[in-house]
Enzyme design. Structure first.
Site, short mmCIF file in Angstrom:
data_model
loop_
_atom_site.label_atom_id
_atom_site.label_comp_id
_atom_site.label_asym_id
_atom_site.label_seq_id
_atom_site.Cartn_x
_atom_site.Cartn_y
_atom_site.Cartn_z
N GLU A 156 0.83 -1.21 0.00
CA GLU A 156 0.00 0.00 0.00
C GLU A 156 0.86 1.26 0.00
OE1 GLU A 156 -3.91 -1.84 2.31
OE2 GLU A 156 -2.56 -0.49 3.39
N GLU A 313 -6.47 -7.72 -1.23
CA GLU A 313 -7.03 -7.64 0.12
C GLU A 313 -8.48 -7.18 0.07
OE1 GLU A 313 -5.06 -5.27 3.04
OE2 GLU A 313 -3.06 -5.86 2.40
#
Length: 679
Positions: A156, A313
Site C-alpha cells: 500500500e 485484500e
C-alpha cells in the site's frame, strides 16, 4: 499483464484464493492447524512477509531467515503457493533510532515517530539503501523456492506517509521541479508566481507547501502531490529492478488502494507491475457500499488495461479502522467476493488468514476468526472456496463493456486543492454519482485514464475532469468526431496541466466539442437546489451556458424562484460534432434525473445492459474465447427472475429462458449461444 496472471492461475489450477498469512504472530504448533484448515477452505495462495522486516533483520546487517524458510517449506509441502513480500513497508525500531532523519515530517514541521508502520520519508536515502539491501537478500534467497509464484513489493505505497515536508524532501522536490521545468523561468511561468509576489530567483527559495499564513500556491500544491507520488514510484522501481534482475521469471505486483486513498497515481504504479493487484474495503456506513465496491473493481480493471487483475485484500466482515466497524451480514462476503470476480478479478484474497489476537488490527476480521471454525464467517469462507472451484473456467475471460468513464488522479488532486469555486466539489462524489446511475441501469463501464485508447468504446463519460491536458482533450474530441458519443460534466476542461485557467470562456478544452460557452459559474449554497424544465431537481452547481452550436436538451426552470440565477438558460445540452454526439451537463441532477439522462444517452449510443434486471440486482458479463459468463448478484431482500439461457455454474442446473436469483444470492450462468466479442 494478462499473461502473468494467467500463468499464475494456471499454476494454481483455478481462481486464486487465500490471504495474508502472518505465522510469526503465532506459536509453531498453530502452523500445522493452519495448513489443515487452509486445505479445507480451498486456499491455494497466501501472501507472506509483508511486515517481517524486524524478523528478517533484527539488527543492522544481521539477517535471519530460519522462520521464513520453515514457513515457505511448510506451505509448499501442503500445496499452497506464496506471494512473497519484500518486507519494506514497516522499518523496524532500530532503523528509526539509527536514522532519525529518515522519519517523516508533517506540513507543520512535526516529526512523526516509529511505533506504527510506513514511518519513513519517501525521499530518505537511508531508507532507500536499507530497503534495497533487504530486498536483495530476500529475493536472492527465495527466487528458486518452489512455493514462490509472485513477488509482492512493499505494501500500500503511500497509505500513511505519502507527503513528507522535511529538508530532505524539500531538496528532492527541487530536483524533481528542475527536471520538470528546466529552469526557474519555466517554474515561475507554470506556477503563476507573479501573483502575490511569489517569483523565485534561486532554487534554494523553493519549498514544499508547508503550513503558511494563507492559501498556498495551487500549482505548487499540485506539483508536490505529483512529486510525492513519483518519489514513492521511484522506490517501487528500485525494488522492481532488484526483483527483475535476480528473479526475472517470477512476476511482481504491489497492492494499490484504488479509491481508498488519493495520494498516489494508481495508473503510474499499475504500469510498473507485471499484474495489477488492489485492496478494496467497504465503507460500512454506506448502505450502498456494494456500488462503491463495483466502482473500485472497474477502476482496477481500467488500471490493468482491461485485463484480469488480482484482489489482494478485502475483508470477510468488519474492519478495525472506520469510526463504526459494522460487521457484514450473512451472505454479504460471498456477494462482495463474487462481484469482484464478475468485474475481472482472477483472484480473491483477504486480509488476513487468521485473526490477530494482539496489535492494532486485532479487531479486523479474517478468514479464520477468533472463534475458530465454529463461526458463521468460517462456514462462509469454506463455502466460497467451493464456489470458486466451480468457477475456475471464468479466469482469463474479460469483462464486456462499451462504456468508458475517464478517471484521473491529477484531476482529483486539482479539484480538491484550496480556493476552488465550491468546497462541495468532491471528485469521488461526482464520479460516483454518474457511476451509480450506470450501475442501476445494469450498464458496465471501464474506468480508464484520459490518455487511454478510446476507439473500442461506444460511449465515453466525463463526470469530472477539471484539469485536462491538450492531448487528452484532443483524444476525446477525435473520438466523438469519428462517430463516438460522449457526455461531459460541469467544471471539466477548465484548467490545463499546470492548473492555469483556459481563457476565452469555459469549459475551456471542451468548448468546441460541446458547442457551448460558459459565461460564469454560479455554484449553489449548501442544501440549495433548483428545478429543471422537466420539473426534476438539481443541486450543487449551476452556470450561465451560451449555445454555440449545441441545442438545449433541458433548461433551468423559467421561474427564477425555481430555476435560480440562471432561470431559463440551458442546463443540459446536446451537440452533433463530426460523426458523433456530445452532451454537456451543467448541474448535478438528482439521482433519478441523472439515471434517466444516462439511459437516454446510452440508448442513443447503442449501449445495452448486460441483462434486463430489476433495481438492486447487479449484472455483469465476462467473455472468454469459448464462452460467456453472466454474473447476477441480488442485493435485495426479494427473489427476482432474470432472462438467461445456459448453465448455472454454482448449482450445476440448466437455465432456459429465465433464472431465479434468490434474495441475497448469486447466480453465474455459462451462457448458451454467442455474444459479440469483447472490444
Amino acid at each position: 499483464m494478462n499473461d502473468a496472471l494467467h500463468r499464475l492461475t494456471e499454476r494454481l489450477g483455478g481462481v486464486a484464493y487465500g490471504g495474508d498469512y502472518n505465522p510469526e504472530q503465532w506459536p509453531r504448533e498453530v502452523w500445522d492447524e493452519d495448513m489443515r484448515l487452509m486445505r479445507q477452505a480451498g486456499v491455494n495462495l497466501v501472501t507472506v512477509g509483508v511486515f517481517s522486516w524486524a524478523l528478517l533483520e533484527p539488527r543492522p546487517g544481521e539477517y535471519t531467515f530460519g522462520l521464513l524458510d520453515e514457513v515457505m517449506d511448510l506451505l509448499h509441502a501442503n500445496g499452497i503457493a506464496v506471494d512473497l513480500a519484500t518486507g519494506t513497508a514497516s522499518p523496524p525500531p532500530w532503523f528509526s533510532l539509527q536514522h532519525p532523519r529518515s522519519l517523516p515530517v508533517d506540513r507543520d514541521g512535526v516529526r512523526r515517530w516509529h511505533g506504527s508502520r510506513q514511518t519513513f520519508c519517501p525521499s530518505s536515502p537511508d531508507y532507500a539503501e536499507a530497503a534495497g539491501r533487504l530486498v536483495e537478500r530476500v529475493v536472492d534467497r527465495y527466487r528458486d523456492h518452489p512455493a514462490l509464484v509472485l513477488w509482492h513489493l512493499h505494501n500500500e505505497w503511500g497509505n500513511h506517509n505519502a507527503h513528507c515536508f522535511c529538508d530532505t524532501s524539500a531538496a528532492a522536490f527541487r530536483g524533481w521541479l528542475q527536471e520538470r521545468y528546466g529552469d526557474l523561468r519555466g517554474l515561475n511561468d507554470a506556477w503563476g508566481t507573479a501573483f502575490w509576489s511569489q517569483r523565485y530567483g534561486d532554487w534554494a527559495e523553493v519549498m514544499p507547501p508547508r503550513a503558511t499564513t494563507a492559501v498556498a500556491n495551487p500549482t505548487q500544491q499540485l506539483d508536490f502531490w505529483r512529486f510525492s507520488s513519483d518519489a514513492l514510484l521511484a522506490l517501487h522501481r528500485r525494488e522492481a529492478e532488484i526483483v527483475r534482475r535476480l528473479s526475472p521469471e517470477v512476476p511482481l505486483t504491489t497492492n494499490l488502494l484504488v479509491t481508498l486513498e488519493k495520494k498516489v497515481d494508481g495508473f503510474s504504479f499499475a504500469s510498473e507491475c507485471d499484474l495489477v493487484s488492489v485492496d478494496q474495503y467497504l465503507t460500512a456506513a454506506d448502505p450502498e457500499a456494494h456500488i462503491g465496491l463495483s466502482l473500485d473493481a472497474d477502476l482496477a480493471r481500467g488500471m490493468a488495461g482491461g485485463a484480469p487483475w488480482l484482489l489482494m485484500e478485502h475483508s470477510t466482515s468488519a474492519v478495525n479502522w472506520q469510526p463504526r466497524n459494522v460487521a457484514k451480514t450473512p451472505g454479504q462476503m460471498r456477494r462482495n467476493s463474487l462481484a469482484h470476480l464478475a468485474r475481472g478479478a482472477d483472484g480473491i484474497l483477504y486480509f488476513q488468514w487468521r485473526q490477530s489476537k494482539a496489535g492494532a488490527e486485532k479487531w479486523h476480521s479474517a478468514m479464520l476468526p477468533h472463534g475458530g471454525t465454529d463461526t458463521r464467517t468460517w462456514r462462509e469462507v469454506t463455502a466460497l472456496g467451493r464456489d470458486l472451484g466451480a468457477l475456475a473456467g471464468v479466469r482469463g475471460s474479460r469483462v464486456a463493456s462499451d462504456v468508458a468513464v475517464l478517471f484521473d488522479w491529477n484531476a482529483w488532486w486539482a479539484l480538491e486543492m484550496d480556493a476552488t469555486p465550491s468546497v462541495d466539489l468532491r471528485y469521488l462524489d461526482l464520479v460516483r454519482g454518474w457511476y451509480q446511475a450506470l450501475w442501476s441501469l445494469g450498464v458496465t463501464c471501464d474506468l480508464v485514464h484520459p490518455g487511454s485508447d478510446l476507439s473500442g468504446y461506444r460511449l465515453v463519460l466525463v463526470p469530472s475532469l477539471p484539469l485536462t491536458s491538450d492531448g487528452d482533450a484532443t483524444s476525446l474530441t477525435d473520438f466523438v468526431a469519428a462517430g463516438g458519443h460522449a457526455a461531459v460534466g460541469f467544471f471539466s476542461g477548465v484548467v490545463d496541466e499546470n492548473d492555469q485557467v483556459r481563457l476565452g470562456g469555459h469549459p475551456g478544452a471542451y468548448r468546441e466539442l460541446l458547442g457551448v460557452r460558459v459565461d460564469e459559474f454560479l455554484p449553489l449554497r449548501e442544501a440549495e437546489s433548483v428545478r429543471l424544465s422537466d420539473d426534476s431537481a438539481a443541486a450543487l452547481w449551476t452556470e450561465l451556458v451560451e449555445l454555440r452550436g449545441a441545442e438545449a436538451f433541458l433548461s433551468f426552470h423559467r421561474d427564477p424562484s425555481l430555476g435560480g440565477p440562471v432561470a431559463g438558460h440551458p442546463a443540459i445540452t446536446r451537440h452533433r460534432f463530426g460523426d458523433g454526439v456530445s452532451w454537456y451537463v451543467a448541474t448535478r441532477p438528482d439521482g433519478g434525473a441523472l439515471r434517466a439522462l444516462l439511459a437516454r444517452i446510452c440508448r442513443e449510443a447503442g449501449v445495452r445492459a448486460a441483462a434486463e434486471v430489476p433495481a438492486g440486482v447487479e449484472a455483469v458479463c465476462r467473455r472468454g474465447p469459448d464462452a460467456g459468463y453472466l454474473f447476477l448478484i441480488n442485493h435485495t431482500d426479494a427473489d427476482v427472475s432474470v432472462p438467461a439461457d445456459g448453465v448455472d455454474l454454482l448449482s450445476g442446473t440448466p437455465v432456459s429462458g429465465t433464472v431465479t436469483v434468490r434474495a441475497g444470492d448469486v447466480v453465474v450462468v455459462r451462457e448458451a449461444g454467442d455474444r459479440p466479442p469483447v472490444r
